[in-house]
Structures are given as structure tokens and as C-alpha cells.
Design an enzyme around this catalytic site. Structure first.
Site, PDB file in Angstrom:
ATOM      1  N   LYS A 191       9.789  82.188  96.166  1.00  0.00           N
ATOM      2  CA  LYS A 191      10.003  83.364  97.028  1.00  0.00           C
ATOM      3  C   LYS A 191      11.453  83.845  96.955  1.00  0.00           C
ATOM      4  O   LYS A 191      11.725  85.036  97.132  1.00  0.00           O
ATOM      5  CB  LYS A 191       9.590  83.055  98.468  1.00  0.00           C
ATOM      6  CG  LYS A 191      10.312  81.875  99.118  1.00  0.00           C
ATOM      7  CD  LYS A 191      11.522  82.277  99.923  1.00  0.00           C
ATOM      8  CE  LYS A 191      12.217  81.076 100.518  1.00  0.00           C
ATOM      9  NZ  LYS A 191      13.354  81.426 101.399  1.00  0.00           N
ATOM     10  N   THR A 240      11.419  86.585 103.568  1.00  0.00           N
ATOM     11  CA  THR A 240      12.572  86.542 102.682  1.00  0.00           C
ATOM     12  C   THR A 240      12.743  87.842 101.911  1.00  0.00           C
ATOM     13  O   THR A 240      13.860  88.264 101.623  1.00  0.00           O
ATOM     14  CB  THR A 240      12.445  85.362 101.697  1.00  0.00           C
ATOM     15  OG1 THR A 240      12.170  84.168 102.432  1.00  0.00           O
ATOM     16  CG2 THR A 240      13.719  85.155 100.914  1.00  0.00           C
TER      17      THR A 240
END
Length: 336
Positions: A193, A250
Site C-alpha cells: 500500500k 494511506t
């Protein structure tokens, strides 16, 4: 086994926030800080001004620059150092580790050179069984957690009882942990991520909007899941907090170091300029994109976004050329 004393090794934003989570949940916490002045500030003023300014830390949280003092009598040891420094730090601490303590990784990355996940590095360096190692992953932006905004996370360990012990040790009114036994999937979700967030940041820096962001997030999740399948992860993990949850937070938040770093690149900064603007904060994806890409190639997994981010960060590819390369790829079925 009830966890009553926890050592947190590392005093950055996420290490400090997670130490606060544990202390707010009841156990005694001792943090290790590399610099003595940081340890003294935390103990004496209950603030870590360098990483979480203005956040008051609980009375049952202290700090030291002596790792032996931090580790003495700990039931759990939380490793909160950058992924590419985990091996060297843990090598220095391994003789001090309490024999049966649960070792908990907060680091999100794949080690350069060895291509090992963080739990694998811990097992190798500390000489412990996989059942003694746990990982924490989820939509866990440190600043939001530090001020008590509600969030959830995943504690993954092949020993479910250990995961439950940790779950009890960090459950409170604003932090809700779930357990999982899929360590591989949770770690890959947390590592990949960061790379996808760099790509989202680049797109934002170039002025692209929500359609572009959603497309990068979704296709980023697809390539992460492909790598996970090749390494034996549970596909459902990537639909959960350690997969989609962490990815969305994120990629979307200005509090994300990787997203912010990528945005600077998208606006035209060089890698050196973006690093200088980060003021010492580590954007894990900048280094991990190389090791993740190498791991993917070793397993014959196609990860075009990761390959493109690696090209921008390390091979001189321009951000604009990255976009053109991704859009110009061969058309295929969505599940490929």
C-alpha cells in the site's frame, strides 16, 4: 497470558502512537528512543514534540535510551523501526529479548536484498518460531490515533492465542483490534500500500481527480492480491482492514507520508527535494518498491504500478511518462 508490560522499540510517530494505545488500554509501557534527549522529554514532560507535538502521553508510559531497561521483564516487544533498519537494530537487541515475549512488528516493507517480509526477518534474527511473531496492520494514521479518533486494525499471528492476548492489550475506547492468522497477507497489504500511495500522490500532484485515484487504488489492490496469491496469502485478507482499509487511508490522506512524498514528485520535485521536504520522516515505499518488484518478478507476478513507481524513484522515469506507460498497456480482462 495477560500482557502487563510492553517494550516499544522506536519513538517515531507510529511507535509513539501505538505506545499510547497500549498504555491507554492498561499495560505498563516503556519506550526505547535512540536519542537520550527524546527519552527524557517523553518521561519528564509526557510529550514527544519531534513526532507528535501537542499530544499528552499517559502516566503509565515512560521512555529510556537504554534498550536493556526497556526490554527488562517485557511480555511483548513492539518493533517500531523503519523496515530497512529492522535487521541491524534487532541484531543489537536479540540477546536482551525476554525468551517467551511476543515480538510484534509495526514495520511495513520487504527487505532489500533478501526479499523477506518483516516477520521473516524477526524470526531469522531473533531465532524464534513463527508462532512467537505478530504483525499489526490497518488504516492506522498515527496523528489521528494519537488524538483518539476511532480506528480499527488487524493483529496477525499464526498462534491465535497470542493474537488474542495482544488484542486485549491494545483494546480501548478508540482503538479496535481484530485478529487474523494470515501473517503473509497482512504484511503484503501493509508493504504494497505504501507503493500504491506514492502513485496516488504523484497523480494528485499532477492535478488528477477522484476517478484517477479510485482507479489506482483498485488496480493497486489487484496487483497486491496477485502477489499475495503467489505467496500463499488468503485472498479475503486483501478485502479487509490490512488490505483495502490500509490502502484507502494511506492513498487518500494528506497525513500519509507516502502519499505526500508522491505528491511532491508529481508537482515536479526531484527525489532529493522530496526527501528534504519530508524532514526526516521515512516514506517506506521509496525503498520497498524495489524489493517488492524484485519479489514479484521472482514469482512471475505482474505489478505494473509498482514497476512504474520504482522507475520514477530509481530509474529516471518521469511521472508523466509513468502515466502514459500505464494507460498504454495491453488491454485485458479485469481479473488479469
Amino acid at each position: 497470558m495477560a500482557i502487563e508490560r510492553v517494550a516499544v522499540l522506536g519513538s517515531g510517530s507510529w511507535g509513539t502512537a501505538f505506545a499510547k494505545v497500549i498504555a491507554d488500554s492498561g499495560p505498563e509501557v516503556v519506550m526505547w528512543a535512540r536519542r537520550q534527549e527524546v527519552a527524557a522529554e517523553i518521561t519528564e514532560t509526557r510529550v514527544n514534540s519531534g513526532y507528535l507535538p501537542g499530544i499528552s502521553l499517559p502516566a503509565n508510559l515512560a521512555a529510556t535510551s537504554d534498550p536493556a531497561k526497556a526490554l527488562d521483564g517485557a511480555d511483548a516487544v513492539v518493533l517500531a523501526v523503519p523496515s530497512q533498519t529492522l535487521r541491524v537494530n534487532l541484531s543489537a537487541w536479540k540477546e536482551l529479548l525476554p525468551p517467551d515475549a511476543t515480538l510484534v512488528s509495526l514495520s511495513k516493507g520487504v527487505e532489500l536484498g533478501t526479499l523477506k517480509r518483516m516477520s521473516e526477518v524477526i524470526r531469522e534474527v531473533a531465532g524464534v518460531d513463527e508462532s512467537q511473531v505478530a504483525v499489526v496492520s490497518g488504516p492506522n494514521l498515527a496523528k489521528e490515533i494519537a488524538v483518539g479518533q476511532p480506528t480499527a486494525t488487524v493483529i496477525a499471528c499464526t498462534d491465535h492465542d497470542r493474537a488474542v492476548d495482544l488484542q486485549h492489550a491494545c483494546s480501548n475506547s478508540y482503538f479496535r483490534p481484530y485478529t487474523n492468522t494470515d501473517v503473509v497477507g497482512c504484511e503484503l497489504g501493509g508493504a504494497c500500500k505504501n507503493v500504491i500511495a506514492l502513485a496516488c500522490g504523484m497523480a494528485a500532484g499532477m492535478g488528477y481527480g477522484d476517478n484517477t485515484m479510485a482507479s489506482i487504488i483498485t488496480r493497486g489492490l489487484a496487483e497486491t492480491a496477485r502477489l499475495g496469491a503467489a505467496l500463499g496469502a488468503d485472498p479475503l485478507t486483501f478485502a479487509g482492514l490490512a488490505g483495502l482499509g490500509d490502502l484507502v487511508a494511506t492513498c487518500a490522506s494528506p497525513l500519509s507520508r507516502n502519499r505526500s512524498f508522491g505528491e511532491r514528485l508529481g508537482k515536479g520535485d526531484t527525489l532529493a527535494q522530496a526527501q528534504e521536504a519530508a524532514h526526516g520522516q521515512v516514506a517506506e515505499g521509496v525503498k520497498s518498491c524495489s524489493s517488492i518488484l524484485e519479489l514479484a518478478r521472482a514469482h512471475d507476478v505482474d505489478m505494473p504500478i509498482t514497476e512504474g513507481v520504482n522507475g520514477v524513484c530509481h530509474d529516471g522515469l518521469s511521472v508523466r511518462d509513468l502515466g502514459a506507460a500505464l494507460l498504454g498497456r495491453d488491454r485485458k480482462h479485469e481479473r488479469q
